[in-house]
Design a protein around this motif. Structure first.
Motif, short mmCIF file in Angstrom:
data_model
loop_
_atom_site.label_atom_id
_atom_site.label_comp_id
_atom_site.label_asym_id
_atom_site.label_seq_id
_atom_site.Cartn_x
_atom_site.Cartn_y
_atom_site.Cartn_z
N PRO B 173 0.82 -1.23 0.00
CA PRO B 173 0.00 0.00 0.00
C PRO B 173 0.85 1.27 0.00
O PRO B 173 0.50 2.24 -0.68
N LEU B 174 1.97 1.24 0.72
CA LEU B 174 2.84 2.43 0.74
C LEU B 174 3.40 2.71 -0.65
O LEU B 174 3.38 3.85 -1.13
N LEU B 175 3.89 1.65 -1.29
CA LEU B 175 4.46 1.84 -2.63
C LEU B 175 3.38 2.33 -3.59
O LEU B 175 3.62 3.20 -4.43
N GLN B 176 2.18 1.78 -3.44
CA GLN B 176 1.11 2.21 -4.34
C GLN B 176 0.78 3.68 -4.13
O GLN B 176 0.57 4.43 -5.08
N ILE B 178 2.81 5.98 -2.95
CA ILE B 178 3.93 6.81 -3.44
C ILE B 178 3.87 6.92 -4.96
O ILE B 178 4.07 7.98 -5.54
N GLN B 179 3.57 5.78 -5.58
CA GLN B 179 3.52 5.81 -7.05
C GLN B 179 2.38 6.69 -7.55
O GLN B 179 2.53 7.39 -8.55
N THR B 180 1.27 6.65 -6.87
CA THR B 180 0.15 7.51 -7.28
C THR B 180 0.57 8.97 -7.19
O THR B 180 0.25 9.79 -8.04
N GLN B 181 1.34 9.28 -6.14
CA GLN B 181 1.76 10.66 -5.93
C GLN B 181 2.78 11.12 -6.96
O GLN B 181 2.66 12.18 -7.54
N TYR B 182 3.80 10.29 -7.17
CA TYR B 182 4.93 10.77 -7.98
C TYR B 182 4.94 10.19 -9.40
O TYR B 182 5.84 10.48 -10.16
N ARG B 183 4.02 9.29 -9.70
CA ARG B 183 3.94 8.61 -10.98
C ARG B 183 5.09 7.63 -11.20
O ARG B 183 5.25 7.08 -12.27
N PHE B 184 5.94 7.48 -10.22
CA PHE B 184 6.93 6.41 -10.20
C PHE B 184 7.43 6.32 -8.77
O PHE B 184 6.89 6.99 -7.89
N LEU B 185 8.43 5.46 -8.56
CA LEU B 185 8.92 5.30 -7.20
C LEU B 185 10.30 5.94 -7.07
O LEU B 185 11.30 5.32 -7.43
N PRO B 186 10.38 7.18 -6.59
CA PRO B 186 11.69 7.79 -6.42
C PRO B 186 12.46 7.03 -5.34
O PRO B 186 11.89 6.68 -4.30
N GLU B 187 13.72 6.78 -5.62
CA GLU B 187 14.51 5.95 -4.71
C GLU B 187 14.58 6.57 -3.31
O GLU B 187 14.51 5.87 -2.30
N ASP B 188 14.70 7.88 -3.28
CA ASP B 188 14.82 8.54 -1.99
C ASP B 188 13.56 8.35 -1.15
O ASP B 188 13.62 8.26 0.07
N ALA B 189 12.42 8.30 -1.84
CA ALA B 189 11.18 8.09 -1.10
C ALA B 189 11.18 6.71 -0.46
O ALA B 189 10.75 6.53 0.68
N ALA B 617 -7.13 -5.55 0.26
CA ALA B 617 -5.74 -5.45 -0.18
C ALA B 617 -5.78 -5.38 -1.70
O ALA B 617 -6.43 -6.20 -2.34
N GLU B 618 -5.09 -4.39 -2.24
CA GLU B 618 -5.08 -4.27 -3.69
C GLU B 618 -3.86 -4.96 -4.25
O GLU B 618 -2.75 -4.79 -3.75
N GLY B 619 -4.06 -5.72 -5.29
CA GLY B 619 -2.93 -6.39 -5.94
C GLY B 619 -2.08 -5.37 -6.67
O GLY B 619 -2.41 -4.19 -6.73
N ALA B 620 -0.97 -5.84 -7.19
CA ALA B 620 -0.09 -4.92 -7.90
C ALA B 620 0.31 -5.53 -9.23
O ALA B 620 1.48 -5.56 -9.59
N SER B 621 -0.67 -6.06 -9.94
CA SER B 621 -0.48 -6.54 -11.30
C SER B 621 0.36 -7.80 -11.42
O SER B 621 1.01 -7.99 -12.43
N ALA B 622 0.37 -8.62 -10.40
CA ALA B 622 1.11 -9.87 -10.53
C ALA B 622 0.11 -11.01 -10.63
O ALA B 622 -0.60 -11.30 -9.68
N PHE B 623 0.10 -11.66 -11.77
CA PHE B 623 -0.83 -12.76 -12.03
C PHE B 623 -0.63 -13.89 -11.03
O PHE B 623 -1.58 -14.49 -10.56
N VAL B 624 0.63 -14.12 -10.69
CA VAL B 624 0.95 -15.26 -9.82
C VAL B 624 0.29 -15.11 -8.45
O VAL B 624 0.09 -16.08 -7.74
N CYS B 625 -0.09 -13.90 -8.08
CA CYS B 625 -0.72 -13.70 -6.78
C CYS B 625 -2.13 -14.28 -6.71
O CYS B 625 -2.75 -14.26 -5.65
N GLY B 626 -2.63 -14.80 -7.81
CA GLY B 626 -3.88 -15.53 -7.74
C GLY B 626 -3.68 -16.87 -7.05
O GLY B 626 -4.62 -17.45 -6.54
N GLU B 627 -2.45 -17.34 -7.02
CA GLU B 627 -2.11 -18.57 -6.29
C GLU B 627 -2.19 -18.24 -4.82
O GLU B 627 -1.65 -17.24 -4.37
N GLU B 628 -2.83 -19.12 -4.02
CA GLU B 628 -3.17 -18.69 -2.67
C GLU B 628 -1.96 -18.39 -1.79
O GLU B 628 -2.00 -17.43 -1.01
N THR B 629 -0.88 -19.14 -1.91
CA THR B 629 0.25 -18.84 -1.03
C THR B 629 0.94 -17.55 -1.46
O THR B 629 1.43 -16.79 -0.62
#
Lengths: 532, 941
Positions: B173-176, B178-189, B617-629
């Motif tokens: 959620p934090l990364l999401q 930050i990305q919404t805010q800056y349109r990418f993930l600045p390393e310093d953030a 919880a919002e996913g982050a575009s990873a198909f593999v996360c449909g697998e329960e573990t």
């Protein structure tokens, strides 16, 4: 406690333990690359897969807990095929050379990178040992070697090839001059005796190698001096006689006996059977009458041997050198001597000669200049210039050291402890079965002497766990995912920043040569490292 | 275009218009007086007749006839008034135009779309245009958003951490945020996050680089997502993507144009499969977007965005709420699922709302969930208070006012005049305005509609298209939460589980594990507290039923999850939803909030001692996360990497607690089962597969859409009856069922039943429910390669067989499709596929080879043909060539449209394709009016 059957053997395993532990408690070996006792299972390599009755597919034994009444098969055909495929897949994405191109090319397979590394570090004695382990008559070879290795040296892509041959000569000469202080890795005496006919380069070299194998050798020479064609083909200026004599003396010190002025007759030859356990004919090209009188079949003037070996029709009699295959190059004679000696050793110990075992060796193939440049360590790179060594006489230790430091160390320092290579050989995995686009060759260096080669990493995750458990401030982490996943230091920091506390543990845990020490001694503990 | 107009002409125009207008006004007044009288008597009669209908139902038909006659009369009167009003309007317009021309000294330049050909020939024109418009570059992370001036001052990050939390699980959620805010993930953030939280640098970089959602370089101003779902793939998504990149001058591996205007991303599936190929630009979805229209759409979008910026116009997307009095005359239901929106139903919704307000009709414009008939969207259903309804398909915004007028005639003369005038004007401007009722009207009794609707049995999608997804009251009126209430008040948890077991419900996520059994395991597991998770991470390309269920029936899924939580004894639960489904996230979030307010969730469910808190919880575009573990790892804030099972989540799941993970469709069935009993559910389907299954039916089919069918129907029934057969009279070749984990079933085996075991036996799986139909023009090798490239890209990378094995299989298929394949590639393919199936760690790897194995099994001849350089379907670009046939009339259209100038411009001559330049994009095929361009394979030498 659950009772499980592994390969039809019953064992009680503590509840919660894994199939792997149960198998190992029975002494059944299950190969693993990504598993280390005390760490959580990574289930990455999938080499430890086994068959469990009632479960579809194969099961990674390192993670699967035992259950009562479980029937496990660890070495079935399906399991072996799966392991082989897994190894072949790993090899298909394994970027690096097990052996440097120079070492590949060298007929004697001298570990050139190690010799150069030792020279560069000033460890001349270590370099002598490295040379002596593979090369017979190194002082001779240094003078007459056609330098095949230098033709394939990758350094040529950047500037000029390393001056390998001259360095080897320098190393060997320094040994001779210092009174032959080399320590030989010798097998314990076997009590077997070998008669060698001919004291030319092939005979001398065979004697040397057989001595290293722990056998007693007697070399018969009809002339009054050793060396054979070495004294004919080369001038005194190129190859002084004292060098040949010095090498012969060294063989003598190892237990080799030279019987000069002794012509081996048919009677002598037949008598060998009683006195000696094996005979090697290395007397150069024999006349047909002589060979036939010895009872050996001859074709086109050459003694015919069994394919891929040096065995003749007569059990216990081997032939090498020009008698079998004419060689222009001395080095090839010596190479023949080396393999003949290996076969004789097998014959003496096991009573038979096997075909050479399957060896796995990964090669990078064509490499770009950019990739090569990344192989140069950052600190020493600056001083690496071609010193154009030409005259061995003018060599100083410093000059040789500087030249040796130009070596890019293309080979793998960890090849002898590499799990991937060991298992690939065990399971007969072919590195070339699968192919696709190669990822780039690169190397990262830490100031503490650790080298990381992402191309060799199999992403087992051991180092990630170790750095995590050691609470490294940065540590190592998986970057990206899928096929492009790599190991790296967070935030693109330098390798050294990620490995401040547990570099040695990581290097030791690495199942391949992805993490290794750059020098032969460990900077942290000062002791000999397992890697280099 | 402005017409040159002289002052005298304008003067004449104004005078004529004025005079005509005055005349019409007089006429209208006369008509109105007459009309008022007639309406008065008419209304009385209608009332009397209606009374009579109620009293004497047996006389119904006759009375109905009379009513109809009266209605017709009134319509005729209205038409007369309308005509007069039209003339009035026309005169007014003429007057106004004249007046305007008189006053206007200089014509105002209207923005116009540049023609396709012009843009291309100018080459640099778009760039210049962009530069002129100025550039809003990426926000400088240091001092963007007015948050702080110093690079070290990350007040946004501080605030986000304070809001979201410091625990390791807050990473995603934090990364999401930050990305919404800056349109990418600045390393310093990210470093700042590590300073403030328990999250380590290794974790955050690992996570940020694992999920495809996260970007490490700024995006352009507009994000273009090209859907690469199955249906889009077979409809040419690759060519569309290529064309977009070519037009914007983006060269791989870059994804953003040099001016930072557009970022082109690949989306695994936007879930609008029936509108394929689909492209999403910012929040607007375009589809079907043929490759030849790409440039127009891009330009248009840019223009629209530009205008939107200039006027800061905000568009409300919400429902227009009316007071209950508005419902007097009924409601207008518009399906507003994501794919309906892609078809333009939000515009219809807006237009409808506007029309109702304008016309003053007493109707409620109501947003409803997915209707299912995606092939006919936008779908509008008009329901009168008496329950009678009229259905309109393919409605456009321009039809709105006509439909409203037709069904909800306004009260009052003034409004009628105004409306008629407007209608006339609209009709004048558009060619089809008044035909809406004829053109769009469909009847549920029509054979095609009936064939689509009748075989379906709605359980998970009960009340589809009729209830408002966000209206809790409406859900309650439709027996909502009755099942949960009954569980809490009358059933012990064990009884609920027993009921579920007897129903035979199996997991709808793909594997088909018996749901009752799973619940039982979690109930029995040692460890407290227990957790429940609704798996809404529907990642299969070509599947969109989970999205539709969450968007259309959020309360039903919440109820299902709450029943599950009650049954297994959990007090906390999660929804894990793909971030590609923002509407689903929003609806579930709103619904949870509403349930908490009403006491259906929270500390005390319906006043009982049962408590349940639900999170999202919002996913982050990873198909593999449909697998329960992997899903659990993702909620925990880790890289979404599956682990070996056992231990199963039932024993050790989220935070090591016993966890129940169920697919949302499974949960959507639960309330129905509780309400109607296990027996009713078990009565449907086959011995081993009970109930119904929702399928997303798409591909080369006449009637695509979302269908719910009882288990046991055959593939043939689905394709030929419900789907209406293959589009464009081509022949049915195969269906791909189960997405990338499934397989291709050839037409010859179309009598296979929809049943877990029956599908497994032919090499496919039930899967999550994607069903893509393929025709003779689809290359099965290409399909196998497509699915493999999807799974290969989605592999988490943990285990060797999947990480390297899928890559090597893809290498082989690439070589085969590109004509470089050797016999050895084909020989190695199957053993390798079998091996990966055997020794991969998780379901993704184990099932990834299925598309290959099934196509090898049923279509081996196509593989063989590829080895000899021929693609029988003419799909594989490297093996095909475009050839102009003698039918060419030399119209030059193909030459004009070819984006790479591979066709020389030769009017009236037979054209020729330069194969060296040709990229096989297919534009010429689409533009040729004579069908004179042929795809041939193998390539002529």
């Amino acid at each position: 406690m659950p009772r499980v059957m592994v390969n039809s053997r019953s064992v009680e395993a503590p509840s919660g333990s894994t199939i792997l532990e149960a198998a190992r408690s029975l002494g059944i070996d299950v190969p693993t690359l990504c598993q280390l006792d005390g760490l959580r299972p990574n289930t990455s390599c999938m080499l430890c897969v086994v068959e469990v009755e009632g479960r579809s597919g194969l099961v990674p034994s390192c993670a699967a807990p035992v259950a009562d009444g479980m029937l496990v098969e660890t070495d079935s055909t399906a399991v072996r095929a799966a392991r082989r495929t897994v190894l072949e897949l790993l090899l298909s994405d394994h970027v690096g050379d097990c052996f440097a191109p120079c070492e590949h090319t060298c007929p004697l397979h001298l570990d050139i990178p190690q010799m150069l590394r030792q020279v560069a570090e000033g460890d001349l004695r270590g370099a002598v040992n490295t040379v002596r382990a593979d090369v017979a008559l190194p002082s001779v070879m240094g003078r007459v070697c056609p330098q095949l290795c230098e033709r394939t040296c990758r350094r040529a892509l950047i500037d000029k090839p390393a001056d390998i041959c001259v360095i080897k000569q320098f190393v060997a000469d320094s040994d001779l001059e210092s009174g032959m202080a080399a320590t030989f890795v010798r097998q314990p005496p076997s009590g077997k005796r070998v008669a060698i006919v001919g004291a030319g380069p092939c005979g001398m070299a065979s004697a040397y190698y057989l001595c290293l194998h722990g056998h007693q050798c007697v070399v018969f020479e009809k002339l009054s001096h050793v060396g054979g064609r070495l004294r004919v083909d080369f001038t005194e200026e190129t190859l002084p006689a004292r060098i040949i004599d010095a090498e012969a003396a060294l063989i003598g010190r190892l237990g080799g006996e030279f019987r000069l002025n002794t012509n081996v007759t048919l009677a002598d030859f037949e008598a060998f059977h009683e006195d000696y356990d094996a005979v090697l004919l290395a007397a150069g090209r024999l006349t047909e009458s002589v060979s036939e009188s010895f009872g050996l079949p001859v074709a086109a003037g050459l003694i015919s041997t069994r394919s891929h070996t040096h065995e003749t029709e007569i059990a216990g009699v081997f032939a090498a050198g020009d008698a079998v295959k004419p060689n222009d190059l001395v080095v090839r004679c010596v190479a023949q001597a080396k393999s003949a000696a290996g076969e004789i050793d097998q014959f003496l110990r096991k009573g038979r000669v096997d075909r050479p075992p399957h060896t796995t060796s990964v090669r990078v193939g064509h490499v770009t200049r950019e990739e090569l440049t990344s192989l140069i360590p950052p600190v020493r790179g600056a001083v690496r210039v071609n010193t154009a060594l030409s005259n061995a006489a003018a060599l100083s230790l410093a000059g040789v050291q500087q030249e040796a430091a130009r070596c890019l160390q293309c080979g793998c320092a960890a090849r002898d402890r590499c799990g991937l290579r060991t298992y690939a050989e065990e399971y007969g995995a072919r590195a070339a079965r699968f192919h696709g686009k190669r990822r780039s060759l690169e190397r990262q260096f830490s100031a503490e002497g650790v080298i990381f080669e992402p191309g060799k990493c199999i992403l087992c995750g051991l180092c990630v766990q170790i750095t995590h458990d050691a609470e490294e401030p940065l540590g190592l982490t998986f970057l990206g995912r899928g096929f492009d996943m790599r190991i790296g230091v967070p935030f693109g920091a330098a390798l050294g920043d990620g490995l401040t506390r547990c570099a040695q543990r990581c290097v030791e845990a690495c199942p391949t040569g992805a993490l290794a020490y750059s020098s032969s001694t460990c900077a942290a503990c000062g002791g000999e490292t397992t890697g280099a | 275009m402005m017409i040159r107009m002289t002052r005298p002409a304008a003067l004449a125009l104004a005078v004529t218009g004025g005079a005509a207008a005055s005349l019409c006004i007089v006429l209208l007044i006369a008509l109105h007086v007459h009309g008022m009288r007639a309406t008065a008597t008419g209304t009385t009669r209608v009332k009397a007749l209606q009374q009579a209908v109620k009293q004497y139902p047996e006389q119904g038909p006759a009375l109905q006839e009379e009513l109809d006659r009266l209605a017709k009369d009134s319509v005729r009167r209205a038409d007369r008034s309308a005509l007069a009003a039209n003339i009035l309007l026309l005169s007014v317009v003429v007057f106004l135009v004249g007046a305007k021309c008189l006053t206007a000294l200089r014509p105002r330049q209207a923005p116009s779309l540049p023609a396709v050909r012009e843009k291309r020939s100018e080459g640099t024109a778009p760039r210049e245009k962009l530069r002129r418009r100025g550039r809003r570059g990426p926000i400088d992370p240091a001092n963007g958003n007015g948050c702080g001036r110093e690079p070290s001052d990350w007040c946004f990050v501080n605030a986000a951490v304070a809001r979201i939390g410091r625990h390791r699980s807050a990473a995603i959620p934090l990364l999401q945020s930050i990305q919404t805010q800056y349109r990418f993930l600045p390393e310093d953030a990210l470093k700042r996050v590590c300073d403030l939280t328990e999250i380590t640098p290794a974790q955050i970089t690992g996570v940020a680089s694992f999920y495809p959602q996260f970007r490490h370089s700024p995006t352009g101003e507009h994000i273009i997502r090209v859907c690469h779902g199955t249906a889009c793939h077979v409809s040419g998504a690759e060519s569309v993507a290529e064309e977009i990149r070519r037009h914007l001058g983006i060269q791989a591996p870059a994804d953003t144009d040099s001016l930072g205007r557009f970022t082109v991303e690949e989306a695994a599936c936007l879930g609008c499969c029936t509108r394929a190929p689909v492209v999403q630009i910012d929040a607007t979805t375009y589809g079907p977007l043929a490759v030849e229209h790409v440039i127009e759409v891009l330009d248009q979008h840019e223009l629209v965005a530009e205008l939107a910026n200039q006027t800061s116009r905000s568009r409300s997307n919400g429902n227009a709420w009316h007071s209950p009095a508005d419902e007097r005359q009924g409601e207008i239901r518009i399906g507003l699922g994501s794919c309906c929106v892609a078809a333009g139903s939000d515009k219809v919704h807006e237009a409808m709302t506007a029309a109702v307000a304008q016309i003053g009709a007493h109707a409620r414009v109501k947003r409803v969930g997915c209707v299912g008939m995606c092939h006919r969207t936008p779908l509008v259903e008009i329901v009168r208070p008496d329950g009678a309804s009229a259905l309109y398909a393919g409605v456009g915004p321009e039809d709105a006012s006509a439909l409203v007028r037709r069904h909800f005639p306004p009260a009052g003369v003034a409004r009628r005049v105004g409306n008629t005038a407007r209608a006339f004007w609209t009709e004048l401007c558009s060619s089809n305005g008044s035909t809406a009722t004829v053109r769009c009207g469909i009847d549920l009794r029509d054979p095609p509609v009936a064939a689509f609707v009748d075989p379906q049995r709605k359980i998970a999608t009960e009340h589809a298209g009729s209830i408002d997804p966000v209206d809790c009251d409406e859900y309650l009126r439709h027996d909502g939460f009755a099942a949960l209430r009954r569980c809490i008040s009358a059933l012990a948890p064990q009884d609920v589980i027993e009921e579920l077991r007897r129903s035979g419900l199996r997991g709808r996520g793909g594997a088909g594990f018996p749901a009752g059994e799973k619940w039982h395991r979690v109930r029995q597991a040692v460890g407290e507290p227990k957790m429940v998770i609704a798996n809404g991470d529907e990642g299969d390309p070509g599947a969109f039923m989970d999205r539709m269920l969450m968007e259309s029936f959020p309360y039903r899924i919440i109820e299902g999850l709450a029943i599950a939580a009650y049954a297994v004894g959990a007090k906390e639960g999660y929804f894990y939803i793909r971030r590609e489904y923002p509407l689903a996230v929003q609806r579930i979030r709103d619904a949870i909030g509403e349930c908490e307010r009403r006491g259906f969730l929270g500390h005390s469910l319906f006043g009982s001692s049962i408590a349940l808190t639900l999170h999202i919880a919002e996913g982050a575009s990873a198909f593999v996360c449909g697998e329960e573990t992997a899903l659990i790892a993702s909620i925990e804030g880790q890289r979404g990497v599956p682990r070996f099972r056992p231990p199963y989540p039932a024993d050790s799941g989220l935070w090591g607690r016993p966890t129940l993970v169920n697919n949302v469709e499974t949960l959507a069935n639960v309330p129905w089962i509780v309400r109607h009993g296990a027996g009713a559910f078990a009565a449907l389907g086959t011995p081993n597969s009970k109930g119904t299954k929702v399928f997303a039916l798409a591909g080369k089919i006449r009637r695509g859409g979302l269908i719910e069918v009882p288990m046991g129907v055959t593939i043939r029934q689905i394709v030929e009856e419900i789907g209406g057969g293959i589009k464009n009279d081509r022949s049915f070749k195969a269906v791909q069922i189960g997405g990338p984990s499934g397989g291709c079933i050839p037409a010859a085996m179309a009598d296979t039943r929809v049943d877990y075991e029956a599908l497994g036996a032919v090499g496919a799986i039930m899967g999550s429910g994607g069903l893509v139909v393929m025709d003779e023009s689809d290359c099965m090798v290409d399909i196998a390669r497509y699915f493999l490239s999807f799974t290969q890209a989605q592999s988490c990378g943990r285990c060797t067989p999947c990480r390297i094995g899928t890559r090597r299989m893809l290498d082989m298929l690439d070589r085969i499709c590109e004509g470089r394949g050797t016999r050895r590639d084909l020989d190695e393919l199957e053993p390798l596929a079998r091996n990966i199936e055997q020794s991969s760690l998780c379901g993704l790897g184990k099932t990834a080879p299925r598309p290959i194995l099934t196509t090898l099994r049923y279509f081996r001849d196509e593989y063989e043909a590829h080895l000899s350089g021929r693609c029988p379907a003419g799909k594989c670009k490297a093996l095909t060539a475009y050839v102009v046939t003698p039918e060419c009339i030399g119209c030059t259209l193909c030459a004009q449209h070819c984006p790479v100038d591979a066709i020389a411009y030769r009017p009236y001559e037979r054209h020729e394709v330069d194969l060296a330049r040709c990229t096989r994009c297919g534009i010429c095929l689409a533009t040729c009016p004579e069908n004179a361009i042929e795809v041939v394979s193998p390539c002529p030498a």
